[in-house]
Design a protein around this motif. Structure first.
Motif, PDB file in Angstrom:
ATOM      1  N   THR A 138       0.863  -1.183   0.000  1.00  0.00           N
ATOM      2  CA  THR A 138       0.000   0.000   0.000  1.00  0.00           C
ATOM      3  C   THR A 138       0.896   1.228   0.000  1.00  0.00           C
ATOM      4  OG1 THR A 138      -1.786  -1.154   1.131  1.00  0.00           O
ATOM      5  CG2 THR A 138      -1.810   1.251   1.229  1.00  0.00           C
ATOM      6  N   PHE A 139       0.691   2.088  -0.985  1.00  0.00           N
ATOM      7  CA  PHE A 139       1.461   3.317  -1.135  1.00  0.00           C
ATOM      8  C   PHE A 139       0.612   4.487  -0.679  1.00  0.00           C
ATOM      9  CE2 PHE A 139       3.232   0.318  -4.098  1.00  0.00           C
ATOM     10  CZ  PHE A 139       4.588   0.486  -3.935  1.00  0.00           C
ATOM     11  N   LYS A 140       1.204   5.307   0.194  1.00  0.00           N
ATOM     12  CA  LYS A 140       0.529   6.477   0.746  1.00  0.00           C
ATOM     13  C   LYS A 140       1.307   7.733   0.386  1.00  0.00           C
ATOM     14  CE  LYS A 140      -1.198   3.736   4.579  1.00  0.00           C
ATOM     15  NZ  LYS A 140      -1.313   3.556   5.998  1.00  0.00           N
ATOM     16  N   LYS A 141       0.751   8.853   0.751  1.00  0.00           N
ATOM     17  CA  LYS A 141       1.354  10.155   0.504  1.00  0.00           C
ATOM     18  C   LYS A 141       2.854  10.143   0.820  1.00  0.00           C
ATOM     19  CE  LYS A 141       0.530  14.842   2.216  1.00  0.00           C
ATOM     20  NZ  LYS A 141      -0.401  15.662   2.979  1.00  0.00           N
ATOM     21  N   GLY A 142       3.674  10.479  -0.194  1.00  0.00           N
ATOM     22  CA  GLY A 142       5.116  10.531  -0.035  1.00  0.00           C
ATOM     23  C   GLY A 142       5.849   9.277  -0.474  1.00  0.00           C
ATOM     24  N   ASP A 143       5.142   8.141  -0.628  1.00  0.00           N
ATOM     25  CA  ASP A 143       5.768   6.895  -1.075  1.00  0.00           C
ATOM     26  C   ASP A 143       5.989   6.923  -2.590  1.00  0.00           C
ATOM     27  OD1 ASP A 143       5.653   5.860   1.503  1.00  0.00           O
ATOM     28  OD2 ASP A 143       3.798   4.733   1.131  1.00  0.00           O
ATOM     29  N   SER A 144       7.060   6.263  -3.024  1.00  0.00           N
ATOM     30  CA  SER A 144       7.375   6.170  -4.457  1.00  0.00           C
ATOM     31  C   SER A 144       7.477   4.716  -4.874  1.00  0.00           C
ATOM     32  CB  SER A 144       8.707   6.855  -4.754  1.00  0.00           C
ATOM     33  OG  SER A 144       8.661   8.221  -4.461  1.00  0.00           O
ATOM     34  N   TYR A 145       7.303   4.473  -6.170  1.00  0.00           N
ATOM     35  CA  TYR A 145       7.485   3.127  -6.721  1.00  0.00           C
ATOM     36  C   TYR A 145       8.059   3.211  -8.129  1.00  0.00           C
ATOM     37  CZ  TYR A 145       3.120   3.948  -9.287  1.00  0.00           C
ATOM     38  OH  TYR A 145       2.152   4.468 -10.096  1.00  0.00           O
ATOM     39  N   PHE A 146       8.565   2.083  -8.604  1.00  0.00           N
ATOM     40  CA  PHE A 146       9.095   1.943  -9.951  1.00  0.00           C
ATOM     41  C   PHE A 146       8.515   0.673 -10.540  1.00  0.00           C
ATOM     42  CE2 PHE A 146      12.172   0.055 -12.871  1.00  0.00           C
ATOM     43  CZ  PHE A 146      12.370   1.098 -13.755  1.00  0.00           C
ATOM     44  N   ILE A 147       7.963   0.758 -11.757  1.00  0.00           N
ATOM     45  CA  ILE A 147       7.383  -0.401 -12.437  1.00  0.00           C
ATOM     46  C   ILE A 147       7.895  -0.418 -13.872  1.00  0.00           C
ATOM     47  CG2 ILE A 147       5.234  -1.412 -13.329  1.00  0.00           C
ATOM     48  CD1 ILE A 147       3.809  -0.369 -10.894  1.00  0.00           C
TER      49      ILE A 147
END
Length: 175
Positions: A138-147
């Motif tokens: 679960t990604f919330k405000k401020g979290d980053s991801y790469f796909i």
């Protein structure tokens, strides 16, 4: 008043052409149809004073009136599994298969085959993403991801909406 009209023209020119580029990169419009118009309008926007640096911060409120509808999730490689999610975006940069801006999705669950490689940071709301191996986060405000382009992901928005800043690049298909 002249400044406001100039700015409105710039916004329509920049975001309209850039959104066309984003939809094109997802397979919605053939690339050759979008490129000349996008280049002409982006050049026009730059001449009218487009900002050279844009800051995306989870601490700032996003003016959602600057987001344009993207159409059905299916037009972007998605398949709706639950709810009636709507998608919208503001593209602040688009050239050479790359695009960057703001994206919003409302409540719903979508299975998506990513049509581009993406780095994104959540600015508001939250989304749970599950990859093909079953890894869930679960990604919330401020979290980053790469796909990576081609990955299949379950995108599940349970809050009223999620807003992210993104940087995408569409890579040529491998033979």
């Amino acid at each position: 008043m002249a400044h406001q009209n100039r700015r409105a023209t710039w916004l329509v020119a920049l975001y309209g052409s850039a959104l066309l580029g984003l939809v094109s990169s997802c397979g919605g419009v053939p690339e050759q149809e979008s490129t000349p118009a996008a280049q002409t309008l982006a050049t026009h926007a730059a001449a009218m004073g487009a900002p050279s640096m844009i800051v995306y911060s989870p601490d700032d409120t996003i003016d959602q009136s600057t987001l344009a509808p993207l159409g059905a999730p299916e037009s972007l490689g998605g398949r709706v599994l639950q709810g009636s999610p709507t998608l919208s975006a503001r593209v602040d940069y688009s050239a050479g298969g790359m695009s960057a801006g703001i994206f919003k999705a409302t409540t719903g669950r979508i299975e998506i085959t990513f049509p581009f490689t993406e780095h994104a940071t959540i600015l508001a709301g939250e989304v749970t993403m599950t990859d093909e191996s079953g890894q869930s986060r679960t990604f919330k405000k401020g979290d980053s991801y790469f796909i990576r382009q081609g990955q299949v992901v379950l995108w599940d928005v349970r809050s009223p909406y999620v807003i992210k800043s993104f940087f995408n690049i569409t890579e040529p298909n491998q033979p």
